[in-house]
Each structure stands twice: as structure tokens, then as C-alpha cells.
Design an enzyme around this catalytic site. Sequence first.
Site, mmCIF file in Angstrom:
data_model
loop_
_atom_site.group_PDB
_atom_site.id
_atom_site.type_symbol
_atom_site.label_atom_id
_atom_site.label_comp_id
_atom_site.label_asym_id
_atom_site.label_seq_id
_atom_site.Cartn_x
_atom_site.Cartn_y
_atom_site.Cartn_z
ATOM 1 N N GLY A 1 2.668 2.268 10.622
ATOM 2 C CA GLY A 1 3.626 3.350 10.424
ATOM 3 C C GLY A 1 4.393 3.729 11.685
ATOM 4 O O GLY A 1 5.086 4.749 11.706
ATOM 5 N N GLU B 1 -5.286 -4.684 10.618
ATOM 6 C CA GLU B 1 -4.261 -3.669 10.795
ATOM 7 C C GLU B 1 -4.514 -2.905 12.091
ATOM 8 O O GLU B 1 -5.262 -1.920 12.096
ATOM 9 C CB GLU B 1 -4.293 -2.687 9.616
ATOM 10 C CG GLU B 1 -4.024 -3.336 8.275
ATOM 11 C CD GLU B 1 -3.388 -2.366 7.295
ATOM 12 O OE1 GLU B 1 -2.348 -2.708 6.751
ATOM 13 O OE2 GLU B 1 -3.932 -1.257 7.112
ATOM 14 N N SER C 1 3.614 -2.163 10.271
ATOM 15 C CA SER C 1 5.074 -2.247 10.476
ATOM 16 C C SER C 1 5.645 -3.628 10.166
ATOM 17 O O SER C 1 6.567 -4.089 10.842
ATOM 18 C CB SER C 1 5.434 -1.810 11.911
ATOM 19 O OG SER C 1 5.036 -0.475 12.124
ATOM 20 N N ASN D 1 0.880 -1.168 0.000
ATOM 21 C CA ASN D 1 0.000 0.000 0.000
ATOM 22 C C ASN D 1 0.920 1.222 0.000
ATOM 23 O O ASN D 1 1.505 1.556 1.030
ATOM 24 C CB ASN D 1 -0.883 -0.016 1.266
ATOM 25 C CG ASN D 1 -1.649 1.281 1.444
ATOM 26 O OD1 ASN D 1 -1.807 2.059 0.503
ATOM 27 N ND2 ASN D 1 -2.127 1.528 2.666
ATOM 28 N N HIS E 1 -9.367 1.530 5.061
ATOM 29 C CA HIS E 1 -8.082 1.713 5.753
ATOM 30 C C HIS E 1 -8.273 2.651 6.940
ATOM 31 O O HIS E 1 -9.052 3.595 6.876
ATOM 32 C CB HIS E 1 -7.045 2.282 4.774
ATOM 33 C CG HIS E 1 -5.655 2.213 5.316
ATOM 34 N ND1 HIS E 1 -5.172 3.123 6.239
ATOM 35 C CD2 HIS E 1 -4.646 1.333 5.099
ATOM 36 C CE1 HIS E 1 -3.927 2.797 6.544
ATOM 37 N NE2 HIS E 1 -3.578 1.717 5.867
ATOM 38 N N GLU F 1 -6.540 4.974 8.069
ATOM 39 C CA GLU F 1 -6.272 6.395 7.800
ATOM 40 C C GLU F 1 -7.495 7.051 7.169
ATOM 41 O O GLU F 1 -7.789 8.228 7.420
ATOM 42 C CB GLU F 1 -5.029 6.532 6.903
ATOM 43 C CG GLU F 1 -3.754 6.228 7.689
ATOM 44 C CD GLU F 1 -2.594 5.715 6.863
ATOM 45 O OE1 GLU F 1 -2.624 5.816 5.621
ATOM 46 O OE2 GLU F 1 -1.637 5.192 7.481
ATOM 47 N N LYS G 1 0.305 4.324 -0.255
ATOM 48 C CA LYS G 1 -0.250 5.559 0.329
ATOM 49 C C LYS G 1 0.075 6.741 -0.606
ATOM 50 O O LYS G 1 0.149 6.541 -1.811
ATOM 51 C CB LYS G 1 0.286 5.779 1.737
ATOM 52 C CG LYS G 1 0.166 4.536 2.613
ATOM 53 C CD LYS G 1 0.349 4.834 4.058
ATOM 54 C CE LYS G 1 0.389 3.528 4.835
ATOM 55 N NZ LYS G 1 0.306 3.714 6.270
HETATM 56 C C1 PEP Z 1 -0.717 0.247 6.039
HETATM 57 O O1 PEP Z 1 -0.926 1.427 6.183
HETATM 58 O O2 PEP Z 1 -1.514 -0.448 5.387
HETATM 59 C C2 PEP Z 1 0.478 -0.318 6.654
HETATM 60 C C3 PEP Z 1 0.503 -1.595 6.904
HETATM 61 O O3 PEP Z 1 1.495 0.554 6.936
HETATM 62 P P1 PEP Z 1 2.943 0.223 7.582
HETATM 63 O O4 PEP Z 1 3.419 -1.060 6.989
HETATM 64 O O5 PEP Z 1 3.812 1.392 7.196
HETATM 65 O O6 PEP Z 1 2.739 0.131 9.054
#
Ligand code: PEP
Length: 248
Positions: free
Chosen positions: A172, A166, A209, A9, A94, A96, A11
Site C-alpha cells: 500500500g 509481501e 504495490s 485482495n 496477512h 495487516e 481488503k
Molecule cells: C496486499 O495487501 O495484499 C497488497 C499486496 O496490497 P498493495 O497491492 O496495495 O500493496
Amino acid sequence: MKKLYLIGNMKMNMSIAELEPYFENITTIASQSSNVVGVCVPYVYLDMAQGMLNGSKVLYGAQNMHFQDSGAYTGEISANMLEDFGCDLVVLGHSERRAYFHESDEEINLKVKKALEKGITPILCFGETLEEREGSMAHSVVERQIVGALADLGEEDVSRIIFAYEPVWAIGTGVSATSEQAEEMISFAKRLIADEFGVNNSIMLYGGSLKPSNAEDILSKPSIDGGLIGGACLKLQDFEQLINTKVE
Ligand code: PEP
């Protein structure tokens, strides 16, 4: 060997100059892996993704879409438009988007239905915040998000969705969930989907992460089918290592 799904992803990152070598290399990397590989890119790069990834092993798609087919929704993109660019995937719900754009479970449900209607595979994200986990509400929040996003859907539709757990506190932040925490919540969510919708083999990814140093530990857990990868998909070397993860 378990067949894993490794989906990036991006972003709001990358540029045409960066994506040209990235797309070129990732088709080769994916062709040499037995895992399923995908990238969800910013809308404006879908044309480029179609040109460079179509016909390769790499699935591609967007990070959001509107649930209406067309109309006065300035700045929005419809499923029809994603279809025009040959999208295989679309990330929906998501955290966000839930947090910054106030997307509700009802709205996410409409989007999931529309993506399925158009033959685009939704990657449906769910997960609790740190406050919710600390307040022992993680399971009820996850249940509400899943049941809400799947309202009115039947077994066949639900079986076409890729799910992604998630936890918001792991996205992040550099701090992933432990493999035990991820396995526990994903097996809970899979049981819920089996009980409520009759789908016993849903595909469920972990996101938050995920990186080369923790991938084997997390992805080897029995209920976890792969990863949704934010930060680490931006560095091709890291993503390549993730794509090449082999677990039993
Ligand atoms: C995401 O936003 O879908 C995600 C998994 O981000 P990160 O791997 O940077 O934590």
C-alpha cells in the site's frame, strides 16, 4: 508462456453497487486469459461472489477466518461458513492482521490447518518490516513465519498452499520491492520449503504495490509465480492489465 496466478485482495473496500459490474466484467476478462484469476472479497460479499462467480474461471474467497468450527467467538467467521459460500481461497496471515489484530504464527498455523481440512486453499502471507530488513533480520523473520505457520504439516498439505511474499514496507506504499529483492526472498523461501517439507514446486506470489507498470519486470523472475494484488485490484482496468500479463 508462464501460467501466472493473479489474485486480488480487496481488503475493506467495495460495495454491492461497485461489485455488480466488477464481477460481471471479471468473469469475461478471466475467461480470455490463460492465467489463474482470483478475488478475496469482504465476508459480506461472499454470497454475491458465489452467485456471480461460481462456475466461472474466477476463484474467490475471504481474507481471514477463525480456526474454530463454531462457538462463542462474537464477530468471527469459521471455515465451515466459508465452505457454505463455496470459497476456493482464504488469505491467512496477512501483515495487516498480524499488526492490527496481533495474529501470532501459532494462530495462523491453526487457521492454515483448518482451511486445508475444509479443502479451502490458504494464501499464506509472510514478509518482513522495513526495520527488520534494515536490521538484516529479513530472512530469519521470513523463516520463523513460514516454519511457524506450517508446524506439524506434511508434504501433501504444504503442497496445497499458495504462498505470498509481501514485504510490509511495500504494501500500500506505492513502492514495490525491486524484482531482484522479490526474486531473492522468494527463492530463499522456496528452498526453505523444499528442505523442511520436501515440496519442490511450491507456488509463491509476490505482493506489495504490484501494478501494471512493474508487473512484467517482477513477474518474469523465475521463482515468482504470480501476484497478490491490493490497491490495483480495486480498479478493474488495472487488474485487467495485470491479469493479461504475459511472461516467459
Ligand atoms: C496486499 O495487501 O495484499 C497488497 C499486496 O496490497 P498493495 O497491492 O496495495 O500493496
